[in-house]
Design an enzyme around this catalytic site. Structure first.
Site, PDB file in Angstrom:
ATOM      1  CE1 TYR A   1       5.882  19.105  -1.098  1.00 27.27           C
ATOM      2  CE2 TYR A   1       6.628  18.562   1.269  1.00 27.27           C
ATOM      3  CZ  TYR A   1       5.669  19.102   0.168  1.00 27.27           C
ATOM      4  OH  TYR A   1       5.413  20.489   0.451  1.00 27.27           O
TER       5      TYR A   1
ATOM      6  CG  HIS B   1       5.621  29.457   2.559  1.00 24.86           C
ATOM      7  ND1 HIS B   1       6.765  29.718   0.805  1.00 24.86           N
ATOM      8  CD2 HIS B   1       5.562  28.723   2.311  1.00 24.86           C
ATOM      9  CE1 HIS B   1       6.545  28.347   0.463  1.00 24.86           C
ATOM     10  NE2 HIS B   1       5.703  27.275   1.386  1.00 24.86           N
TER      11      HIS B   1
ATOM     12  CG  ASN C   1       5.382  21.514   6.868  1.00 25.13           C
ATOM     13  OD1 ASN C   1       5.392  20.388   5.952  1.00 25.13           O
ATOM     14  ND2 ASN C   1       4.286  22.753   6.099  1.00 25.13           N
TER      15      ASN C   1
ATOM     16  CE1 TYR D   1     -37.428  27.742  31.296  1.00 19.90           C
ATOM     17  CE2 TYR D   1     -36.715  27.277  29.474  1.00 19.90           C
ATOM     18  CZ  TYR D   1     -37.591  26.693  30.097  1.00 19.90           C
ATOM     19  OH  TYR D   1     -39.055  26.383  29.697  1.00 19.90           O
TER      20      TYR D   1
ATOM     21  NE  ARG E   1     -36.721  27.512  35.833  1.00 21.01           N
ATOM     22  CZ  ARG E   1     -38.486  26.668  35.117  1.00 21.01           C
ATOM     23  NH1 ARG E   1     -38.777  25.740  34.802  1.00 21.01           N
ATOM     24  NH2 ARG E   1     -38.541  27.639  34.911  1.00 21.01           N
TER      25      ARG E   1
ATOM     26  CG  PHE F   1       0.848  19.677   7.325  1.00 18.72           C
ATOM     27  CD1 PHE F   1      -0.580  19.801   7.002  1.00 18.72           C
ATOM     28  CD2 PHE F   1       1.768  18.741   6.866  1.00 18.72           C
ATOM     29  CE1 PHE F   1      -0.183  19.657   5.757  1.00 18.72           C
ATOM     30  CE2 PHE F   1       1.337  18.515   5.168  1.00 18.72           C
ATOM     31  CZ  PHE F   1      -0.045  18.323   4.437  1.00 18.72           C
TER      32      PHE F   1
ATOM     33  CD  GLU G   1      -0.105  23.282   0.046  1.00 17.98           C
ATOM     34  OE1 GLU G   1      -0.977  24.442   0.112  1.00 17.98           O
ATOM     35  OE2 GLU G   1       0.892  22.882  -0.100  1.00 17.98           O
TER      36      GLU G   1
END
Length: 495
Positions: free
Chosen positions: A56, A86, A198, A280, A283, A329, A413
């Site tokens: 792959y 990409h 990746n 608060y 405290r 990844f 994906e």
């Protein structure tokens, strides 16, 4: 004298990574890392030449194109095409110090010898780092699964002579800078584009910066809270060791111990009190600040694991003769912690803003809005508005992006982390926290002056004295924005 960090299999911490990236260090690859990188590359070349099984991303296409085999003559072009296609980053550019962290963390990830890259490719990333050649990367585009594909593609384009870089104060075509340096573009070999794209380095660089800065901010928040407590004439009993240790939360006990140490010797805290309890926001400082501290410690440990790991795909194990296509990844292990830290830091803002509100509210003998002549002067009225506005924005940013997923790559994906959005949101929340604490410090210092002639502790008075060199007491109304900005810068300088 040049400072040098040697890339090796030894772990680095987020604090070390930030120091290396921001304090002028040069990088060098250890002989061990060089051997691991070269050994893995040689194994991958042998495996590619001697197997008919599809590998792959090495001999196949990517994502849902994983079943399409690629001719041996096209394997280099496949990787170059991957980087170009990409590079879909959009939006604002990523700050250069974060991109430099990305480069460092990518080098670290590739140095373990599980990624199959050329030594030449890793060395060129080292050269970029050492020469402050910073690729132009964009904040939007990553789904935080299959790695930070878009931003890492933009980061990697200059390796092949494309894209843009920041260099010597200018934004320039990468090809021009390579030519100026006399460097040829890298010719990517099989798997290299995938190894570069990746990985979680966009997410983890933001997270590394955030946890490092948040650690300093956490300490500053408690110092400021101590000043606010004394300025409010608060009680010390809720910070006793026994009452906090009995609950068994380390952060709570540590914050309580720190508050007692910060206020030791204060004339104000030692005065008899007419009030039995504090609100608060005063405290419960150990419980709230302590919970933030516990969260930060957890997230820091997760991020340290992440930045010391190879996170590309496939993962290569030369000694075992194994190439595994898996999911290291995927950003989920750090996406959820980053969302968690954003929530924690927003709570630090939340309680800080409440203390600001109490200090300006004409209680405990303090004047309305912390000016001697309220009415004619509005004093600190709108500083609290500003803090409230910032906190409200951070609350909106606390919606966890890691609980969402949008399938991609034709369904291959089908679950993504959206951790890149967790990362960029976290930085915005971190910056907002710094601003709110700056406002609290300015307010607490103003209130403390109305307690004179009584003095606070040495620790608080030292902080007060340093602060007063930057920001003066407000006697009558003045333009507040420049003073608030100086207060925030003072906080940043202290962390």
């Amino acid at each position: 004298m040049n400072k040098t960090h040697t890339i090796s299999p030894e772990r680095i911490t987020p604090a070390q990574a930030v120091t290396i990236a921001t304090e002028g260090y040069k990088l060098r690859l250890s002989e061990t890392s060089k051997e691991l990188i070269s050994k893995c590359r040689q194994y991958l070349d042998y495996k590619t030449a001697n197997t008919t099984e599809p590998l792959y991303g090495i001999t196949t296409g990517f994502g849902s194109l994983c079943n399409i085999s690629i001719n041996a003559d096209d394997l280099s072009q496949l990787q170059s095409n991957l980087v170009q296609s990409h590079a879909c980053g959009m939006g604002d550019t990523v700050p250069q110090h974060i991109v430099k962290l990305m480069i460092l963390l990518k080098i670290q990830s590739l140095s373990y010898g599980n990624s199959g890259v050329q030594l030449e490719t890793v060395q060129r990333l080292v050269d970029f780092f050492n020469n402050d050649i910073i690729p132009v990367v964009y904040q939007q585009g990553s789904l935080g699964a299959s790695g930070d594909l878009a931003p890492l593609a933009n980061m990697s384009l200059p390796l092949i002579g494309m894209g843009e870089v920041w260099f010597e104060g200018q934004r320039l075509p990468a090809a021009d800078v390579l030519a100026k340096k006399g460097w040829q573009p890298i010719k990517l070999m099989s798997k290299e584009g995938l190894a570069l794209l990746n990985g979680t380095q966009f997410m983890s660089a933001h997270a590394t910066w955030a946890v490092h800065r948040a650690a300093g901010l956490m300490k500053m928040a408690t110092r400021i809270a101590a000043m606010s407590l004394d300025a409010f004439d608060g009680r010390i009993e809720p910070f006793g060791h026994a009452v906090n240790a009995v609950r068994h939360h380390a952060g709570q006990t540590d914050v309580a111990d720190e508050m007692r140490a910060l206020l030791a010797g204060s004339e104000i805290i030692a005065r008899p009190k007419q009030h039995v309890q504090d609100p608060y926001s005063f405290r419960c400082i150990p419980q709230v600040h302590g919970a933030v501290l516990d969260t930060l410690r957890y997230v820091s440990a997760v991020i340290e694991n992440e930045i010391n790991s190879p996170t590309d795909n496939p993962t290569i194990f030369p000694d075992d003769d194994v190439i595994v296509s898996a999911g290291n990844f995927h950003g989920e292990p750090i996406a959820m912690p980053m969302d968690f830290l954003a929530v924690a830091l927003t709570e630090l803002q939340n309680i800080s803003e409440r203390r600001i509100y109490k200090l300006i509210s004409a209680t405990r003998g303090l004047p309305s809005f912390l000016v001697a002549k309220p009415g004619l002067n509005s004093g600190f009225m709108i500083t609290q508005y500003a803090a409230a506005s910032i906190v409200n924005q951070s609350k909106g940013l606390c919606w966890p992006t890691s609980c969402d997923t949008i399938p991609s790559s034709q369904g291959q994906e089908d679950h993504v982390s959206m951790g890149a959005n967790s990362a960029t949101k976290l930085i915005r929340v971190l910056d907002n926290t710094t601003r709110v604490l700056g406002i609290e410090l300015m307010t607490a210092a103003q209130a403390l002056e109305f307690r004179r002639p009584f003095k606070s502790s040495n620790a608080v008075e030292t902080l007060f004295g340093l602060f007063r060199k930057e920001v003066p007491f407000i006697d009558t109304d003045t333009v507040m924005s420049p003073l608030l900005d100086r207060s925030v810068k003072f906080v940043e300088k202290c962390i």
